[in-house]
Design a protein around this motif. Structure first.
Motif, PDB file in Angstrom:
ATOM      1  N   ASP A 182       0.810  -1.213   0.000  1.00  0.00           N
ATOM      2  CA  ASP A 182       0.000   0.000   0.000  1.00  0.00           C
ATOM      3  C   ASP A 182       0.842   1.262   0.000  1.00  0.00           C
ATOM      4  O   ASP A 182       0.503   2.232  -0.680  1.00  0.00           O
ATOM      5  N   TRP A 203       0.620   4.007  -2.895  1.00  0.00           N
ATOM      6  CA  TRP A 203       0.350   5.396  -2.517  1.00  0.00           C
ATOM      7  C   TRP A 203       1.404   6.319  -3.130  1.00  0.00           C
ATOM      8  O   TRP A 203       1.087   7.369  -3.674  1.00  0.00           O
ATOM      9  N   ASP A 204       2.641   5.912  -3.091  1.00  0.00           N
ATOM     10  CA  ASP A 204       3.729   6.694  -3.661  1.00  0.00           C
ATOM     11  C   ASP A 204       3.577   6.805  -5.179  1.00  0.00           C
ATOM     12  O   ASP A 204       3.753   7.878  -5.759  1.00  0.00           O
ATOM     13  N   TRP A 225       0.875   6.775  -6.858  1.00  0.00           N
ATOM     14  CA  TRP A 225      -0.256   7.647  -7.141  1.00  0.00           C
ATOM     15  C   TRP A 225       0.028   9.104  -6.812  1.00  0.00           C
ATOM     16  O   TRP A 225      -0.816   9.967  -6.976  1.00  0.00           O
ATOM     17  N   GLY A 278       0.850  10.239  -3.750  1.00  0.00           N
ATOM     18  CA  GLY A 278       0.397  10.557  -2.402  1.00  0.00           C
ATOM     19  C   GLY A 278       1.456  11.318  -1.624  1.00  0.00           C
ATOM     20  O   GLY A 278       2.646  11.102  -1.799  1.00  0.00           O
ATOM     21  N   ALA A 297      -3.637   5.705   5.602  1.00  0.00           N
ATOM     22  CA  ALA A 297      -4.532   5.281   4.528  1.00  0.00           C
ATOM     23  C   ALA A 297      -5.565   4.348   5.136  1.00  0.00           C
ATOM     24  O   ALA A 297      -5.218   3.406   5.838  1.00  0.00           O
ATOM     25  N   THR A 302      -7.530   1.578   4.543  1.00  0.00           N
ATOM     26  CA  THR A 302      -7.533   0.494   3.573  1.00  0.00           C
ATOM     27  C   THR A 302      -8.756  -0.409   3.762  1.00  0.00           C
ATOM     28  O   THR A 302      -9.494  -0.273   4.727  1.00  0.00           O
ATOM     29  N   GLN A 326      -6.367  13.313   2.647  1.00  0.00           N
ATOM     30  CA  GLN A 326      -5.495  12.392   1.935  1.00  0.00           C
ATOM     31  C   GLN A 326      -5.294  12.993   0.547  1.00  0.00           C
ATOM     32  O   GLN A 326      -6.264  13.347  -0.108  1.00  0.00           O
ATOM     33  N   THR A 353      -3.634  12.634  -3.325  1.00  0.00           N
ATOM     34  CA  THR A 353      -2.969  11.870  -4.372  1.00  0.00           C
ATOM     35  C   THR A 353      -3.224  12.545  -5.708  1.00  0.00           C
ATOM     36  O   THR A 353      -4.021  13.473  -5.808  1.00  0.00           O
TER      37      THR A 353
END
Length: 183
Positions: free
Chosen positions: A15, A19-20, A22, A24, A32, A34, A98, A100
């Protein structure tokens, strides 16, 4: 989704990598919410945890306007599960966004109102929202009894309301409270 278990450490690493990818913004407030009951925080102990996550069920309405997921994690003991619940509650209270590069990803995070729960059950809930559209609102509840924590997560376009989610979470908590542990 599969009912096969996955170790938390594997999910945590995956994850954070996604995330990176995308775009984030991972900082001190990163968390996050999840589909599984674990909370990827920067430097969190879940990064090395060997607990397993069981993905139990996923269900969508016919038009796929709302999709619900259920997963389960058995912690080593009740105190570990209680620490998890406290960390999720704290992150929801302090991390309000959050970010992204995906505009459809829900970004504004807030805590959900308390539920009416049986005495043996605890719950922490958040909602993440973005621009109205498909899956623009995500409800995420962690429901704990003893060392077991289930995560209920609902993605909706608004056809599943706050009241619906509340009723689902309270019914689930009552069912969890009715289970007799094996000795």
């Amino acid at each position: 989704m599969t009912t096969s278990p996955f170790p938390v450490s594997e999910l945590y690493a995956r994850d954070l990598a996604v995330w990176d990818q995308w775009g984030g913004q991972i900082d001190d407030c990163f968390v996050a919410f999840t589909v599984g009951p674990y909370a990827p925080f920067v430097g969190h102990s879940d990064a090395a945890d060997d607990d397993e996550i069981w993905y139990l069920i996923a269900h969508s309405d016919w038009e796929e306007n709302s999709t619900a997921y259920q997963s389960l994690r058995l912690f080593d003991d009740t105190s570990a599960a209680t620490r998890h619940m406290a960390e999720v509650a704290q992150s929801a209270a302090t991390c309000a966004e959050q970010t992204t590069s995906l505009t459809r990803f829900p970004g504004n995070v807030s805590q959900l109102a308390a539920l009416e729960l049986p005495e043996s059950v605890a719950a922490v809930g958040v909602v993440a929202e973005s621009t109205p559209g498909r899956g623009w609102r995500v409800y995420s509840w962690d429901v704990q009894r003893g060392n077991a924590v289930a995560r209920l997560q609902i993605y909706t376009d608004g056809t599943t309301t706050d009241q619906h989610v509340r009723a689902i979470a309270e019914k689930y908590a009552a069912e969890l409270a009715s289970i007799s542990p094996e000795r």
